[in-house]
Design a protein around this motif. Structure first.
Motif, short mmCIF file in Angstrom:
data_model
loop_
_atom_site.label_atom_id
_atom_site.label_comp_id
_atom_site.label_asym_id
_atom_site.label_seq_id
_atom_site.Cartn_x
_atom_site.Cartn_y
_atom_site.Cartn_z
N LYS A 92 44.23 11.32 61.25
CA LYS A 92 42.81 11.57 60.97
C LYS A 92 42.67 12.89 60.22
N PRO A 93 41.63 13.04 59.40
CA PRO A 93 41.36 14.35 58.82
C PRO A 93 41.19 15.39 59.92
N GLY A 94 41.90 16.49 59.78
CA GLY A 94 41.88 17.54 60.78
C GLY A 94 43.11 17.54 61.67
N ASP A 95 43.87 16.45 61.69
CA ASP A 95 45.11 16.42 62.47
C ASP A 95 46.11 17.42 61.91
N VAL A 96 46.95 17.95 62.77
CA VAL A 96 48.02 18.86 62.37
C VAL A 96 49.35 18.23 62.74
N VAL A 97 50.27 18.16 61.77
CA VAL A 97 51.59 17.58 61.99
C VAL A 97 52.65 18.62 61.67
N THR A 98 53.84 18.39 62.22
CA THR A 98 54.96 19.31 61.99
C THR A 98 56.00 18.62 61.12
N SER A 99 56.31 19.23 60.01
CA SER A 99 57.27 18.66 59.06
C SER A 99 58.69 18.91 59.53
N MET A 100 59.64 18.27 58.85
CA MET A 100 61.06 18.45 59.17
C MET A 100 61.48 19.91 59.00
N SER A 101 60.83 20.62 58.11
CA SER A 101 61.16 22.03 57.87
C SER A 101 60.67 22.94 59.00
N GLN A 106 57.48 23.64 59.31
CA GLN A 106 56.17 24.09 58.86
C GLN A 106 55.10 23.08 59.30
N THR A 107 53.95 23.59 59.72
CA THR A 107 52.87 22.70 60.16
C THR A 107 51.87 22.49 59.03
N ILE A 108 51.25 21.30 59.06
CA ILE A 108 50.37 20.88 57.96
C ILE A 108 49.08 20.33 58.55
N GLU A 109 47.94 20.87 58.10
CA GLU A 109 46.66 20.30 58.48
C GLU A 109 46.29 19.21 57.49
N ILE A 110 46.01 18.03 58.01
CA ILE A 110 45.68 16.89 57.15
C ILE A 110 44.18 16.91 56.87
N LEU A 111 43.80 17.41 55.73
CA LEU A 111 42.38 17.43 55.35
C LEU A 111 41.97 16.13 54.66
N ASN A 112 42.94 15.44 54.06
CA ASN A 112 42.65 14.18 53.37
C ASN A 112 43.84 13.26 53.58
N THR A 113 43.63 12.13 54.24
CA THR A 113 44.76 11.22 54.50
C THR A 113 45.19 10.47 53.25
N ASP A 114 44.38 10.55 52.18
CA ASP A 114 44.78 9.92 50.92
C ASP A 114 45.73 10.81 50.13
N ALA A 115 45.99 12.01 50.60
CA ALA A 115 47.02 12.87 50.00
C ALA A 115 48.28 12.72 50.83
N GLU A 116 48.73 11.45 50.95
CA GLU A 116 49.85 11.12 51.82
C GLU A 116 51.21 11.20 51.14
N GLY A 117 51.24 11.05 49.84
CA GLY A 117 52.52 11.04 49.14
C GLY A 117 53.28 12.35 49.34
N ARG A 118 52.56 13.45 49.28
CA ARG A 118 53.20 14.76 49.44
C ARG A 118 53.72 14.94 50.87
#
Length: 502
Positions: free
Chosen positions: A317-326, A328-340
């Motif tokens: 969901k927009p606003g969720d925060v996920v942790t990448s393999m690196s 580093q944490t990422i706030e998902i502001l737009n789920t349509d920016a999924e490719g990156r």
């Protein structure tokens, strides 16, 4: 389709059994053909002299059952200055004018054209005759089965011809899989297609599923995939054409097999074209199909994170925060920016190979389409020499790109109060900020990002995948193999002990 290269005179070409003959006629042929009196050349020379055909490259004149010429149909195609671009235009125009369903065997008389133009001619024949039939019940497959390319000296252009055939094969492979609907090109099916490539010489393939990806800690990749009932796949291809001690070039291809936009749902019109969102993955796999044929002396790794982006109850969901393999944490502001999000974990994974160069390929942003249209791919690089090498490869392969900026100021918009970064930075310079996001995951590797959103497919009446940037990638890898051959050789022990210069 079977291509063959022969040394042919116009008289020999005119006596061959074929459904059609295309005669390429560069500007210099207007004077050079003066002493030749076979029926084919006389007809062409007369048509040019009588101004029955325009002088511009791509102009075409048809004839039927010309006396003294065996092929039933003839196409005289003006080839301008004889360059690869002009020859490509001429071949495409001729094949568009000829009846495709009536062509099973074709003779393409190219004469004394340069090697790059021979390669371009082969690729143009393949492009113009391609037909998608995978999900059609009654569609006619490609009629053209045999193409003879006649030149003044086959030995002089053999290498370029072979390259053209291999690239055409890779482009067609990429087009075929990018064209398939999402239900016929799921991550699982794409992985199976990759496994088929693993049967080729010097190519190996490993496919990781959800459990293996979770063990790697690819939290960003898994976050995108969790909204779909289709399980993700992480495809790892390896082509070994050089010594094991030789560090590889790593290619990363975005493999979103269908993109709804997730919770940030896309508009309904033209959403069907989001089956093309795995164009980056298709181009990486197509490049490996070409490598298997060409066998260059270089090592290449291909990484394809593949999943769907769907909006079910488990979706991010927009606003969720996920942790990448690196980490580093990422706030998902737009789920349509999924490719990156799937690419960032693949880029982190790529660092284990200490790559000679790291190149990701993705249909990443609509902003790049606005900036560059459908002519050039957007290219970002953190090394000038890598940017120049990719630019030159694109120019030579007729698959051009254009370098875009990577100023640090563009990353300001990615700041987040709730995570290490946000996944978007607003509308301004959207392609640039997407590249800046990816740059946070490449470490010290020489890295380039190709945003192919404008060039990977066409819409409208010509809707379909293009197979780009397979030609650019293959040319770059061949050039890199040549550069590698000129470097001082080091033993495996020395390579292991000596840190590679960045």
């Amino acid at each position: 389709m079977d291509f063959e290269l022969k040394t042919l005179t116009s008289h020999q070409a005119a006596s061959m059994a074929a459904d059609a003959l295309i005669l390429l006629w560069p500007d210099r042929a207007d004077e050079a053909a003066g002493g030749i009196d076979d029926p084919l050349t006389l007809w062409a020379r007369g048509a040019v002299a009588d101004k029955d055909i325009e002088p511009a490259a791509g102009s075409c004149l048809l004839a039927h059952r010309l006396p003294g010429v065996q092929p039933r149909r003839l196409a005289l195609a003006r080839a301008g200055d004889g360059s690869a671009a002009a020859v490509r235009k001429a071949v495409l125009a001729a094949l568009k004018a000829l009846p495709q369903d009536a062509l099973k065997r074709l003779v393409l008389l190219a004469g004394n054209i340069a090697a790059p133009a021979v390669s371009a001619a082969v690729q143009a024949v393949s492009e113009a005759s391609y037909r998608y039939v995978a999900t059609k019940s009654q569609a006619k497959p490609r009629a053209l089965q045999k193409v003879t390319v006649g030149v003044a000296d086959a030995g002089a252009v053999r290498q370029a011809f072979e390259q053209g055939v291999a690239v055409a094969h890779g482009v067609e492979w990429a087009r075929e899989w990018a064209n398939r609907p999402g239900n016929h090109a799921t991550p699982t099916l794409l992985a199976e297609a990759a496994r088929q490539l693993g049967r080729q010489p010097k190519v190996s393939v490993e496919v990781l599923g959800p459990k293996e990806v979770a063990k790697l800690g690819m939290g960003a990749f898994m976050a995108v995939a969790q909204g779909s009932s289709e399980p993700l796949r992480f495809i790892v291809l390896k082509y070994q054409g050089a010594a094991k001690s030789s560090v590889p070039v790593v290619l990363v291809g975005k493999g979103i097999t269908f993109d709804t936009g997730g919770i940030s749902l896309k508009p309904a019109p033209e959403m069907d074209e989001m089956k093309f969102d795995m164009g980056g993955a298709a181009s990486v796999l197509g490049t490996f199909a070409a490598l298997a044929r060409l066998q260059p002396a270089i090592n290449v790794v291909g990484l394809v994170p593949s999943c769907e982006n769907m909006p079910d109850g488990r979706a991010i969901k927009p606003g969720d925060v996920v942790t990448s393999m690196s980490g580093q944490t990422i706030e998902i502001l737009n789920t349509d920016a999924e490719g990156r999000l799937i690419l960032c974990d693949a880029l982190t994974y790529a660092q284990r190979f200490q790559p000679r160069a790291l190149i990701d390929v993705a249909t990443l942003t609509g902003a790049c389409v606005i900036a560059l249209g459908g002519v050039r791919a957007g290219m970002y690089a953190n090394r000038d020499e890598l940017a120049q090498a990719l630019y030159q490869a694109g120019e030579q392969a007729l698959d051009p790109c254009w370098r875009m900026p990577l100023d640090d100021e563009y990353a300001e918009g990615l700041k987040s109060p709730f995570a290490d970064m946000a996944n978007v930075a607003g509308r301004p310079a959207g392609s640039v900020t997407a590249a800046k996001f990816l740059q946070k995951f490449v470490g010290e590797a020489p890295w380039a990002h190709l945003d192919i959103a404008g060039v990977a497919w066409k819409g409208g009446a010509a809707k379909g995948a293009t197979g780009r940037p397979v030609p650019l990638l293959v040319q770059y890898l061949l050039d890199e193999a040549s550069r590698l051959a000129q470097e001082p050789r080091r033993s495996a022990k020395t390579a292991a002990k000596t840190p590679r210069k960045r």
